[in-house]
Design a protein around this motif. Structure first.
Motif, PDB file in Angstrom:
ATOM      1  N   PRO A  57       0.805  -1.225   0.000  1.00 50.75           N
ATOM      2  CA  PRO A  57       0.000   0.000   0.000  1.00 50.75           C
ATOM      3  C   PRO A  57       0.839   1.276   0.000  1.00 50.75           C
ATOM      4  O   PRO A  57       0.579   2.184  -0.792  1.00 50.75           O
ATOM      5  N   SER A  58       1.851   1.372   0.858  1.00 51.52           N
ATOM      6  CA  SER A  58       2.566   2.655   0.980  1.00 51.52           C
ATOM      7  C   SER A  58       3.313   3.003  -0.300  1.00 51.52           C
ATOM      8  O   SER A  58       3.333   4.167  -0.721  1.00 51.52           O
ATOM      9  N   HIS A  59       3.915   2.019  -0.951  1.00 50.42           N
ATOM     10  CA  HIS A  59       4.582   2.311  -2.225  1.00 50.42           C
ATOM     11  C   HIS A  59       3.556   2.677  -3.293  1.00 50.42           C
ATOM     12  O   HIS A  59       3.838   3.495  -4.184  1.00 50.42           O
ATOM     13  N   THR A  60       2.360   2.090  -3.196  1.00 56.08           N
ATOM     14  CA  THR A  60       1.292   2.407  -4.156  1.00 56.08           C
ATOM     15  C   THR A  60       0.790   3.840  -3.960  1.00 56.08           C
ATOM     16  O   THR A  60       0.486   4.544  -4.934  1.00 56.08           O
ATOM     17  N   TRP A  61       0.718   4.311  -2.712  1.00 58.39           N
ATOM     18  CA  TRP A  61       0.285   5.698  -2.473  1.00 58.39           C
ATOM     19  C   TRP A  61       1.209   6.691  -3.168  1.00 58.39           C
ATOM     20  O   TRP A  61       0.754   7.668  -3.778  1.00 58.39           O
ATOM     21  N   VAL A  62       2.517   6.457  -3.062  1.00 58.62           N
ATOM     22  CA  VAL A  62       3.475   7.355  -3.718  1.00 58.62           C
ATOM     23  C   VAL A  62       3.337   7.242  -5.235  1.00 58.62           C
ATOM     24  O   VAL A  62       3.391   8.246  -5.956  1.00 58.62           O
ATOM     25  N   HIS A  63       3.135   6.017  -5.717  1.00 55.31           N
ATOM     26  CA  HIS A  63       3.005   5.787  -7.164  1.00 55.31           C
ATOM     27  C   HIS A  63       1.795   6.531  -7.724  1.00 55.31           C
ATOM     28  O   HIS A  63       1.862   7.143  -8.795  1.00 55.31           O
TER      29      HIS A  63
ATOM     30  N   HIS B  94       3.921  15.735  10.848  1.00 52.27           N
ATOM     31  CA  HIS B  94       4.953  14.890  10.243  1.00 52.27           C
ATOM     32  C   HIS B  94       4.258  13.881   9.332  1.00 52.27           C
ATOM     33  O   HIS B  94       3.034  13.880   9.223  1.00 52.27           O
ATOM     34  N   ASP B  95       5.028  13.020   8.713  1.00 47.71           N
ATOM     35  CA  ASP B  95       4.448  12.034   7.795  1.00 47.71           C
ATOM     36  C   ASP B  95       4.714  10.623   8.273  1.00 47.71           C
ATOM     37  O   ASP B  95       5.798  10.312   8.760  1.00 47.71           O
ATOM     38  N   MET B  96       3.691   9.755   8.134  1.00 47.94           N
ATOM     39  CA  MET B  96       3.877   8.323   8.387  1.00 47.94           C
ATOM     40  C   MET B  96       3.417   7.486   7.202  1.00 47.94           C
ATOM     41  O   MET B  96       3.327   6.260   7.309  1.00 47.94           O
ATOM     42  N   LEU B  97       3.085   8.126   6.080  1.00 53.03           N
ATOM     43  CA  LEU B  97       2.528   7.412   4.933  1.00 53.03           C
ATOM     44  C   LEU B  97       3.579   6.939   3.932  1.00 53.03           C
ATOM     45  O   LEU B  97       3.419   5.886   3.309  1.00 53.03           O
ATOM     46  N   VAL B  98       4.609   7.736   3.744  1.00 51.07           N
ATOM     47  CA  VAL B  98       5.544   7.526   2.634  1.00 51.07           C
ATOM     48  C   VAL B  98       6.617   6.509   3.041  1.00 51.07           C
ATOM     49  O   VAL B  98       7.241   6.661   4.092  1.00 51.07           O
ATOM     50  N   PRO B  99       6.834   5.460   2.240  1.00 45.96           N
ATOM     51  CA  PRO B  99       7.890   4.502   2.568  1.00 45.96           C
ATOM     52  C   PRO B  99       9.268   5.134   2.333  1.00 45.96           C
ATOM     53  O   PRO B  99       9.387   6.139   1.632  1.00 45.96           O
ATOM     54  N   ALA B 100      10.288   4.539   2.920  1.00 50.39           N
ATOM     55  CA  ALA B 100      11.655   5.018   2.729  1.00 50.39           C
ATOM     56  C   ALA B 100      11.985   5.084   1.236  1.00 50.39           C
ATOM     57  O   ALA B 100      11.667   4.159   0.484  1.00 50.39           O
ATOM     58  N   CYS B 101      12.633   6.173   0.823  1.00 51.24           N
ATOM     59  CA  CYS B 101      13.106   6.214  -0.564  1.00 51.24           C
ATOM     60  C   CYS B 101      14.173   5.130  -0.730  1.00 51.24           C
ATOM     61  O   CYS B 101      14.861   4.761   0.216  1.00 51.24           O
ATOM     62  N   GLN B 138       8.399   0.340   7.707  1.00 50.76           N
ATOM     63  CA  GLN B 138       7.838   1.647   7.334  1.00 50.76           C
ATOM     64  C   GLN B 138       8.347   2.702   8.322  1.00 50.76           C
ATOM     65  O   GLN B 138       8.237   2.517   9.538  1.00 50.76           O
ATOM     66  N   PRO B 139       8.926   3.805   7.846  1.00 49.92           N
ATOM     67  CA  PRO B 139       9.475   4.822   8.762  1.00 49.92           C
ATOM     68  C   PRO B 139       8.443   5.847   9.225  1.00 49.92           C
ATOM     69  O   PRO B 139       7.351   5.953   8.683  1.00 49.92           O
ATOM     70  N   PHE B 140       8.841   6.601  10.221  1.00 50.76           N
ATOM     71  CA  PHE B 140       8.160   7.833  10.677  1.00 50.76           C
ATOM     72  C   PHE B 140       8.986   8.957  10.050  1.00 50.76           C
ATOM     73  O   PHE B 140      10.157   9.119  10.373  1.00 50.76           O
ATOM     74  N   ASN B 141       8.373   9.689   9.128  1.00 52.27           N
ATOM     75  CA  ASN B 141       9.126  10.702   8.380  1.00 52.27           C
ATOM     76  C   ASN B 141       8.992  12.068   9.052  1.00 52.27           C
ATOM     77  O   ASN B 141       8.062  12.836   8.774  1.00 52.27           O
ATOM     78  N   LEU B 142       9.949  12.341   9.932  1.00 49.80           N
ATOM     79  CA  LEU B 142       9.928  13.592  10.693  1.00 49.80           C
ATOM     80  C   LEU B 142      10.184  14.770   9.759  1.00 49.80           C
ATOM     81  O   LEU B 142      10.990  14.673   8.833  1.00 49.80           O
ATOM     82  N   PHE B 143       9.506  15.873  10.029  1.00 46.35           N
ATOM     83  CA  PHE B 143       9.696  17.121   9.280  1.00 46.35           C
ATOM     84  C   PHE B 143       9.309  16.961   7.800  1.00 46.35           C
ATOM     85  O   PHE B 143       9.776  17.720   6.962  1.00 46.35           O
ATOM     86  N   MET B 144       8.489  15.963   7.515  1.00 49.78           N
ATOM     87  CA  MET B 144       7.997  15.785   6.141  1.00 49.78           C
ATOM     88  C   MET B 144       6.537  16.161   6.133  1.00 49.78           C
ATOM     89  O   MET B 144       5.768  15.757   7.014  1.00 49.78           O
ATOM     90  N   ASN B 145       6.135  16.895   5.122  1.00 53.43           N
ATOM     91  CA  ASN B 145       4.842  17.561   5.104  1.00 53.43           C
ATOM     92  C   ASN B 145       3.942  16.969   4.022  1.00 53.43           C
ATOM     93  O   ASN B 145       3.877  17.476   2.914  1.00 53.43           O
TER      94      ASN B 145
END
Lengths: 218, 218
Positions: A57-63, B94-101, B138-145
């Motif tokens: 899911p999370s990679h799909t959200w970015v996609h 902050h963001d918790m949705l985006v997976p690590a790049c 899945q990370p906790f993306n601090l300071f990400m908007n």
């Protein structure tokens, strides 16, 4: 349990509260039908050739730039590769935020021990397939109605899927699909009763759209 | 690199684009400071005694009923156990949705090979700690908007953290904390430049709030 009919399609009933797995070849259609309506289905798609590679899911959200997929959208894996494309969807609103319910969900939040749960349903469904001790991936929660408010509040609302509603996807890789007819009966996810789902796999869209199981009271 | 000062606090600089890990005992405070502002930090917290047990955004959303944590909120693990509590937060979003790049993010979406990335920064930071072939959580993306619109659209907006902004948490278990100063310089996440972060670990709130590193141009 499997019903392979003259059109070559495979139709599999997932009993309410239980999980099942099925093989889906690249290019085949896979549909999940909510037989009676209002039943959440935790859905996973695993690369049949590499169990460390699966729908994410999370990679799909970015996609997609969206946390809600739509018809025509490509779902991607934890390696950002296309794995499924949504072909048709009677509901148009599903959940990808909520993790599979598990023993701890029922124990810590509801004080109930020994409750069936989607986490263990996944492991049961994969037990003969050498899943090993890998963690259970984040599911795609079909027919589950969550909503994120502007301040970040996440609401779990009553389901909106109706009798016979279906989502149809096409496999971009050879997959193992797992579906758990979610046993959560202690909140709005399944507060109206736990019922069966149907998995349909076919070589054509038409075959995959043809249901086996009639509505229980229909 | 570590600077353990007379107050017993440990202050660690995470170079922009790189990752580091640090031990945090149960009951200690851990702060992450955005030294110059506008720098995303991918943050992980792993149970020091069990690497299969770690902070999980999706389980935390269900626990909080929110995808955005606030001061006072308890963050939970993939087994729904408390792992950190937020004590102070200068930013509040902050963001918790985006997976690590990862390599695939830069290759598939930007055509760039060999780019530094948070996924590999995590593995580098954990390479001497026997992480093995476990997947990167899945990370906790601090300071990400990021922001979710009512129709499910997920926007990645310009960062809002300012010079010296900090989030402070207290550890509910003995942890390994990993922070990657995200190298993403190809979209709004880090479009204004990749800069250093600071990790501060102390036995008291006051010690953990006292920075070592001044702003580069200050």
């Amino acid at each position: 349990m499997t019903d392979k009919e003259r059109d070559g399609a495979v139709r599999l009933t997932v009993a309410g509260g239980y999980g099942r797995s099925i093989d889906v070849a690249k290019g085949q259609y896979v549909g999940i039908r909510d037989i009676e309506g209002g039943q959440c289905g935790d859905f996973w798609a695993i690369d049949a050739d590499d169990f460390d590679h699966f729908f994410s899911p999370s990679h799909t959200w970015v996609h997609l730039g969206r946390i809600q997929p739509r018809v025509g959208d490509e779902l991607v894996t934890n390696r950002r590769a296309p794995i499924l494309t949504i072909i048709a969807d009677d509901v148009g609103w599903h959940d990808m935020l909520v993790p599979a319910c598990d023993q701890q969900r029922y124990e810590r939040y509801y004080g109930v021990t020994g409750h069936r749960n989607c986490h263990d349903n996944f492991l049961e469904a994969m037990s003969k397939r050498d899943w090993g001790n890998r963690p259970v991936p984040q599911p795609f929660n079909l027919f589950m109605n969550t909503y994120v408010e502007p301040d970040g509040t996440m609401l779990i609302r009553d389901p909106i899927s109706k009798t016979g509603d279906m989502i149809l996807m096409i496999a971009e890789k050879s997959l193992i699909v797992v579906v758990s007819a979610c046993p959560m009966d202690l909140n709005p996810v399944g507060g109206q009763g736990i019922t069966d789902l149907e998995i349909l796999v076919g070589d054509t869209k038409e075959a995959a759209l043809r249901p086996k199981k009639k509505r229980a009271d229909g």
